[in-house]
Design an enzyme around this catalytic site. Structure first.
Site, PDB file in Angstrom:
ATOM      1  N   ASP A 217       8.763 -13.222 -11.988  1.00 51.73           N
ATOM      2  CA  ASP A 217      10.788 -13.638 -12.041  1.00 51.73           C
ATOM      3  C   ASP A 217      11.109 -12.234 -12.283  1.00 51.73           C
ATOM      4  O   ASP A 217      10.871 -11.802 -14.055  1.00 51.73           O
ATOM      5  CB  ASP A 217      11.197 -14.932 -12.592  1.00 51.73           C
ATOM      6  CG  ASP A 217      12.639 -14.667 -12.384  1.00 51.73           C
ATOM      7  OD1 ASP A 217      13.461 -13.786 -12.608  1.00 51.73           O
ATOM      8  OD2 ASP A 217      13.272 -15.462 -12.144  1.00 51.73           O
ATOM      9  N   GLU A 243       9.920 -12.286  -6.809  1.00 49.32           N
ATOM     10  CA  GLU A 243      11.490 -13.040  -7.180  1.00 49.32           C
ATOM     11  C   GLU A 243      12.616 -11.875  -7.722  1.00 49.32           C
ATOM     12  O   GLU A 243      12.550 -11.413  -8.753  1.00 49.32           O
ATOM     13  CB  GLU A 243      11.692 -13.887  -7.908  1.00 49.32           C
ATOM     14  CG  GLU A 243      12.859 -14.747  -7.735  1.00 49.32           C
ATOM     15  CD  GLU A 243      12.959 -16.275  -8.142  1.00 49.32           C
ATOM     16  OE1 GLU A 243      12.114 -17.254  -8.152  1.00 49.32           O
ATOM     17  OE2 GLU A 243      13.720 -16.082  -9.298  1.00 49.32           O
ATOM     18  N   GLU A 271      19.538 -16.139  -6.799  1.00 47.46           N
ATOM     19  CA  GLU A 271      20.385 -16.856  -7.544  1.00 47.46           C
ATOM     20  C   GLU A 271      21.730 -16.548  -8.382  1.00 47.46           C
ATOM     21  O   GLU A 271      22.162 -16.941  -9.124  1.00 47.46           O
ATOM     22  CB  GLU A 271      19.041 -17.815  -8.849  1.00 47.46           C
ATOM     23  CG  GLU A 271      19.151 -16.376 -10.133  1.00 47.46           C
ATOM     24  CD  GLU A 271      18.296 -16.849 -11.338  1.00 47.46           C
ATOM     25  OE1 GLU A 271      16.998 -16.613 -10.613  1.00 47.46           O
ATOM     26  OE2 GLU A 271      18.283 -16.431 -12.239  1.00 47.46           O
ATOM     27  N   ASP A 294      22.041 -21.160  -5.988  1.00 52.16           N
ATOM     28  CA  ASP A 294      21.528 -22.386  -7.933  1.00 52.16           C
ATOM     29  C   ASP A 294      23.303 -22.815  -7.735  1.00 52.16           C
ATOM     30  O   ASP A 294      24.103 -22.823  -7.651  1.00 52.16           O
ATOM     31  CB  ASP A 294      21.779 -21.131  -9.256  1.00 52.16           C
ATOM     32  CG  ASP A 294      22.071 -22.583 -10.642  1.00 52.16           C
ATOM     33  OD1 ASP A 294      21.116 -22.557 -11.598  1.00 52.16           O
ATOM     34  OD2 ASP A 294      23.072 -23.094 -10.825  1.00 52.16           O
ATOM     35  N   HIS A 321      17.356 -22.243  -7.344  1.00 49.64           N
ATOM     36  CA  HIS A 321      17.469 -22.285  -9.281  1.00 49.64           C
ATOM     37  C   HIS A 321      17.567 -23.285  -9.789  1.00 49.64           C
ATOM     38  O   HIS A 321      18.944 -23.908 -10.019  1.00 49.64           O
ATOM     39  CB  HIS A 321      18.341 -20.962  -9.220  1.00 49.64           C
ATOM     40  CG  HIS A 321      17.976 -20.908 -10.105  1.00 49.64           C
ATOM     41  ND1 HIS A 321      19.407 -20.760 -11.418  1.00 49.64           N
ATOM     42  CD2 HIS A 321      16.941 -19.929 -11.120  1.00 49.64           C
ATOM     43  CE1 HIS A 321      18.775 -20.391 -12.657  1.00 49.64           C
ATOM     44  NE2 HIS A 321      17.626 -19.591 -12.714  1.00 49.64           N
ATOM     45  N   GLU A 341      12.289 -26.221  -8.509  1.00 54.16           N
ATOM     46  CA  GLU A 341      11.878 -25.460  -9.661  1.00 54.16           C
ATOM     47  C   GLU A 341      12.367 -26.387 -10.803  1.00 54.16           C
ATOM     48  O   GLU A 341      13.387 -27.119 -10.605  1.00 54.16           O
ATOM     49  CB  GLU A 341      12.745 -23.873  -9.781  1.00 54.16           C
ATOM     50  CG  GLU A 341      12.420 -23.291 -11.190  1.00 54.16           C
ATOM     51  CD  GLU A 341      13.458 -21.857 -11.128  1.00 54.16           C
ATOM     52  OE1 GLU A 341      14.134 -21.721 -10.280  1.00 54.16           O
ATOM     53  OE2 GLU A 341      12.875 -21.428 -12.468  1.00 54.16           O
TER      54      GLU A 341
END
Ligand SMILES: C[C@H](O)[C@H](O)[C@@H](O)[C@@H](O)C(=O)O
Ligand SMILES: [Mg+2]
Length: 397
Positions: A217, A243, A271, A294, A321, A341
């Protein structure tokens, strides 16, 4: 047969809460989530060690409550804090009160277009998302059904998870299918930083063996050139995806990066993207392999359904996310969301702990990296608000 009438929406309220929960970056000292993680602010040495130093937790959590005429309350927890509470109370509430809770399409449309002149993304869409999630929770509670039933029902019996945290080796032992690590060093730390990043990946690969998924990430910290060099160097250590490598505004950069990474490595992002229009850019430009909206930031469930349909038509996966139950009720209903996740909120992170503690009660967590769909079988999103925590209502209407 007469159509059942649900009670209308009586009142919308917005609260702020400090510490943990939806604002998962608002953690105590020593937590892995705030330990020298590469960010766009890492170019300034004084903001490199801690994300709290540049204000990542400045907004805090937002809690939205929607009460129906019969006293049933739906609620949701997301980020946005006091400014989002202002938007909910002073602007958005008018589009709900006196309306039917089944009118979520019209309500979303009015929330989005009435704020478009100052909104479109970020904080305003966070606030809209919080209201939308609270509305779905209310609808589920009024109908006595879990939200995933309202979204079409489960397409599989269980969810499987990868874990985000600094210890994929422990995540493997806990039964997760993969581990996503934060990248620790950004371009400002030069070739030495890049070598440290690769050394960390190599060490983790040695610990987890050849088959366990390892991802990075990059939290918007890189540029296309650095991300390309990192991806090429990471390939021999089996990095599954890279990511959010660059700025979410740089769609053209993502398009280039996707062309540059070694064959088989995936580029993921989204996200910090919002709405069907933002994701349309990523999808039409073929700028990534997996989108990661998200649900508490992209516009809520109502908007995520549209984003997901668009992604499906483009042959892309949607792996939202974080966001705990707000994601799980969605993921279990979609074929193009094959896994989910789990954000490891334990400071180590060495244990599985609820993501939205202390705000949510009854939050299900994966066991052995999995969660049965039946664990979601309770009205609404299946969680309750912890009324023992101090909530503050900064604005009223
Ligand atoms: C670990 C990451 O830097 C973020 O803090 C994390 O929340 C997010 O980007 C994620 O994908 O889970
Ligand atoms: Mg991320």
């Amino acid at each position: 047969m007469p159509i059942a009438q649900l009670p209308k929406i009586k009142h919308v309220r917005a609260f702020t809460v400090r510490g943990g929960g939806a604002d998962y970056h608002d953690q105590g000292a020593g937590h892995w989530i705030d330990d020298h993680i590469a960010t766009p602010m890492s170019r300034y040495p004084e903001y490199r060690q801690s994300r709290q130093s540049f204000g990542i937790n400045v907004l805090g959590t937002l809690v939205v409550e929607i009460e129906a005429e019969d006293g049933t309350i739906g609620f949701a927890v997301t980020t946005g804090g006091e400014p989002a509470a202002y938007i909910v109370e002073k602007h958005l509430a008018r589009f709900l009160e006196g309306r039917a809770p089944t009118d979520y399409e019209k309500i979303w449309d009015q929330m989005y277009f009435s704020t478009q002149y100052y909104g479109r993304k970020g904080l305003v869409v966070n606030a809209i998302s919080g209201v939308d999630l609270a509305l779905w929770d209310l609808l589920g509670k009024l109908r006595q059904e879990p939200v995933y039933h309202l979204l079409g029902g489960a397409v599989r019996d269980e969810l499987q998870f990868y874990a985000t945290g600094a210890r994929p080796d422990i995540a493997k032992d806990l039964g997760f299918i993969g581990g996503k690590m934060p990248l620790h060093h950004g371009p400002a730390e030069g070739i030495e930083g890049l070598k440290k990043n690769i050394a960390e990946l190599a060490e983790m690969r040695a610990r987890v063996g050849p088959d366990f998924w390892l991802m990075w990430d990059c939290w918007m910290a890189l540029d296309v050139d650095y991300a390309t060099r990192l991806a090429i160097a990471a390939h021999e250590h089996g990095l599954k995806w890279i990511e959010e490598a660059i700025s979410p505004d740089d769609y053209w950069g993502y398009q280039q990066l996707k062309r540059n990474v070694p064959k088989g490595m995936l580029v993921t992002t989204g996200e910090h993207e919002a709405t069907r229009w933002g994701f349309r850019m990523l999808l039409e430009m073929d700028a990534c392999d997996i989108i990661q909206p998200d649900v508490g930031w992209c516009g809520g469930v109502t908007e995520l359904l549209k984003i997901s349909a668009l992604a499906d038509a483009h042959g892309k996966m949607v792996v939202p996310h974080g966001s705990s139950v707000y994601s799980y009720h969605f993921v279990v209903t979609r074929h193009n969301s094959p896994f989910a996740e789990f954000l490891m909120m334990h400071p180590g992170p060495t244990e599985v702990v609820p993501m939205f503690a202390p705000q949510l009660l009854g939050e299900p967590v994966p066991e052995n990296g999995r969660l049965r769909a039946s664990a979601l079988d309770a009205p609404g999103f299946g969680v309750e608000l912890n009324r023992d925590i101090a909530m503050h209502r900064p604005y009223t209407h």
